[in-house]
Design an enzyme around this catalytic site. Structure first.
Site, PDB file in Angstrom:
ATOM      1  N   TYR A   1       1.596   2.759   9.507  1.00  6.90           N
ATOM      2  CA  TYR A   1       1.041   1.675   8.783  1.00  6.90           C
ATOM      3  C   TYR A   1       1.451   1.369   7.432  1.00  6.90           C
ATOM      4  O   TYR A   1       2.089   0.459   7.025  1.00  6.90           O
ATOM      5  CB  TYR A   1      -0.490   1.819   8.851  1.00  6.90           C
TER       6      TYR A   1
ATOM      7  N   SER B   1      -1.094  -4.497   1.560  1.00  4.23           N
ATOM      8  CA  SER B   1      -1.897  -3.393   1.290  1.00  4.23           C
ATOM      9  C   SER B   1      -1.600  -2.637   0.024  1.00  4.23           C
ATOM     10  O   SER B   1      -0.215  -2.430  -0.073  1.00  4.23           O
ATOM     11  CB  SER B   1      -2.284  -2.429   2.638  1.00  4.23           C
TER      12      SER B   1
END
Length: 243
Positions: free
Chosen positions: A151, A138
């Site tokens: 995360y 990401s």
């Protein structure tokens, strides 16, 4: 590497990006999937006959060796491992709905299980010429946002792990690639953010990255984020902090 007649394992394949990858890679390849929801696995197998599925929840990494043994009974080798499975919890540490147990669940699913799977499957990948491990990452691995701290951290750790594993496997037939994604329109991001990239476009880019051996593939807005972070890191951090 053309993704035709390859043996490919995809994690988190019953929804979102993983499911779209299954759609695009089937039936020209032999597909294996690992997912946690049996009902979704059953539905996928109806729509894509021939896909071999294994059920496990990555929060329980003690189950992984047994799953890999089952996979070895189905095939002695793999050409591609696509580590796509991930979870993201949005509450901050100071929110009333933050759950303490989510820390371990998120780290284990997003990072520990992935590292474990890379290790356990390396012998199967090493049997093939020009095998690939593709870790779906990401843009938050480059610059974090305020929410989802665990995360962001797990994706940052994945970035460093992928680079180090790439060094370790330099003299082998196994390539370690990453795909850095922007905000994508998936069930995980429902109700959050705007201008999301579609799973159709993202999956196409992921496949292109594998076929062209792009080591660190910045997809969509991540290209601009990486450049901005290099030239004006304070601005990049300010933008992501508010996102």
């Amino acid at each position: 590497m053309k993704l035709i007649n390859k043996k490919i394992l995809i994690t988190g394949a019953t929804s979102g990006i993983g499911l779209k990858l299954v759609e695009k890679l089937y039936p020209k390849n032999k597909l294996f999937i690992i997912a946690r929801n049996q009902n979704k696995i059953n539905e996928l197998k109806i729509n894509f006959p021939g896909v071999v599925a294994f059920k496990t929840d990555f929060k329980n990494i003690a189950e992984l060796p047994a799953v890999v043994k089952q996979l070895q009974l189905a095939t002695p080798s793999l050409d591609v491992l696509i580590n796509n499975a991930a979870v993201q919890y949005t509450p901050t540490f100071i929110d009333s709905d933050f759950k303490y147990e989510s820390i371990n669940d998120e780290i284990t699913t997003n990072f520990t299980a992935l590292c474990s799977l890379c290790y356990l499957l390396l012998p199967m990948l090493s049997h093939q010429h020009n095998a690939v491990i593709l870790n779906v990452n990401s843009g938050l691995a480059l610059v974090p946002k305020t929410s989802s701290a665990i995360y962001c951290a797990s994706k940052g750790a994945l970035n460093i792990f992928s680079q180090s594993l790439r060094y370790q496997l330099k003299n082998t037939q196994v390539q370690v690639l990453q795909a850095f994604l922007p905000l994508v329109d998936t069930p995980m991001t429902e109700g959050r953010g705007k201008s999301k990239m579609t799973t159709e476009k993202v999956s196409t880019e992921i496949i292109k990255g594998i076929e062209n051996t792009i080591l660190d593939h910045d997809i969509g807005k991540v290209k601009r984020l990486r450049l901005l972070n290099r030239l004006l890191p304070n601005l990049a951090q300010a933008i992501m902090r508010k996102s």
